[in-house]
Design an enzyme around this catalytic site. Structure first.
Site, short mmCIF file in Angstrom:
data_model
loop_
_atom_site.label_atom_id
_atom_site.label_comp_id
_atom_site.label_asym_id
_atom_site.label_seq_id
_atom_site.Cartn_x
_atom_site.Cartn_y
_atom_site.Cartn_z
N THR A 215 0.47 -0.90 0.02
CA THR A 215 -0.27 -0.05 -0.28
C THR A 215 0.59 1.06 0.38
O THR A 215 2.09 0.97 -0.36
CB THR A 215 -1.18 -0.10 1.06
OG1 THR A 215 -2.35 0.78 0.48
CG2 THR A 215 -0.14 -0.02 2.81
N GLY A 244 -6.11 -12.06 0.76
CA GLY A 244 -5.02 -11.34 0.73
C GLY A 244 -4.60 -10.57 -0.02
O GLY A 244 -5.82 -9.38 -0.69
#
Length: 264
Positions: A215, A244
């Site tokens: 991220t 996931g």
């Protein structure tokens, strides 16, 4: 095994290092000889860094810059872990999480499990500025976003649908269920808790793609020394009901830059 942290706790952990920087620097003006303004990014998402920098160059605030940088990654679907089309949940739906913190007041705005709205960090900004809440979740977050003028859009893509189909074909492996019937390590659900748990203790096998970080996390300090931090993601690793997080094992990942890489 200790219980997994709640969504607010996980999001807060993602920002821990950034917020430590905020606490150290604070809102006090910085002398012109200091290396500010600056933009910090946890991964080599160059376009996101440049978007944040451009916002500062045009006179935007540090909060504007963080929002712009994270929004850039949402549009580009950075690394498959930010924005639409990634990390579908068990039903095949992609949902989004985002958080912003304004360094002067330490106020926070965040959304979790946001559905059908692509600009998650933009919604987090609205939570920060137009409510006394810290976190809005799920359909409540979506309804709030709609009231703020955000448009419903499908967050699924061909890739995310294929990922979900492949997962179903692999008997729903990996997943994050345990102590349920049928055996979640072998079969798909729906799952139910057994009426009597065995007392010999169960072993929870951690699953996922094996990436330890993903991220986007960003900190911006403007020329006046005002700070802001933010993050945006399309899944929460190790948290039900997501499949996931991160690219599929066959998708190459660029080697990450060291945490705290600075562009200025």
């Amino acid at each position: 095994m200790a219980p997994k942290p709640s969504l607010p706790a996980v999001l807060a952990l993602q920002l821990q290092l950034q917020l430590q920087l905020l606490l150290l620097l604070g809102p006090a003006p910085v002398l012109s000889s200091s290396p500010v303004p600056l933009v910090l990014n946890t991964w080599p998402f160059r376009n996101a860094t440049e978007a944040a920098w451009k916002t500062l160059a045009l006179g935007g605030s540090s909060l504007d810059a963080v929002e712009g940088g994270c929004a850039s990654c949402e549009v580009e679907q950075c690394d498959g872990t930010v924005g639409f089309g990634g990390s579908p949940d068990e039903s095949g739906e992609t949902t989004l999480d985002a958080m912003l913190m304004e360094g002067t007041t330490m106020n926070v705005g965040a959304v979790g499990d946001l559905r059908r709205i692509k600009n998650a960090v933009g919604v987090a900004r609205k939570v920060l500025e137009h409510t006394t809440h810290t976190l809005l979740v799920g359909e409540s977050a979506t309804k709030f976003a709609q009231s703020m003028g955000f448009v419903d859009e499908d967050l699924s893509t061909k890739d995310s649908r294929a990922l979900h189909s492949d997962w179903l074909a692999q008997n729903c492996q990996p997943n994050y269920w345990r102590n349920v019937i049928p055996d979640s390590s072998k079969y798909c659900g729906p799952y139910k808790p057994p009426s009597v748990f065995k007392q010999d203790g169960s072993i929870h096998k951690e699953t996922g793609y094996g990436y330890g970080h993903d991220t986007i996390g960003m900190v911006v300090i403007d020329k006046m020394g005002h700070t802001a931090a933010g993050t945006s993601t399309n899944a929460e690793s190790e948290t039900h009901p997501y499949l996931g997080q991160g690219p599929t094992p066959t998708t190459p990942r660029e080697p990450p830059l060291p945490l705290g890489t600075v562009t200025y």
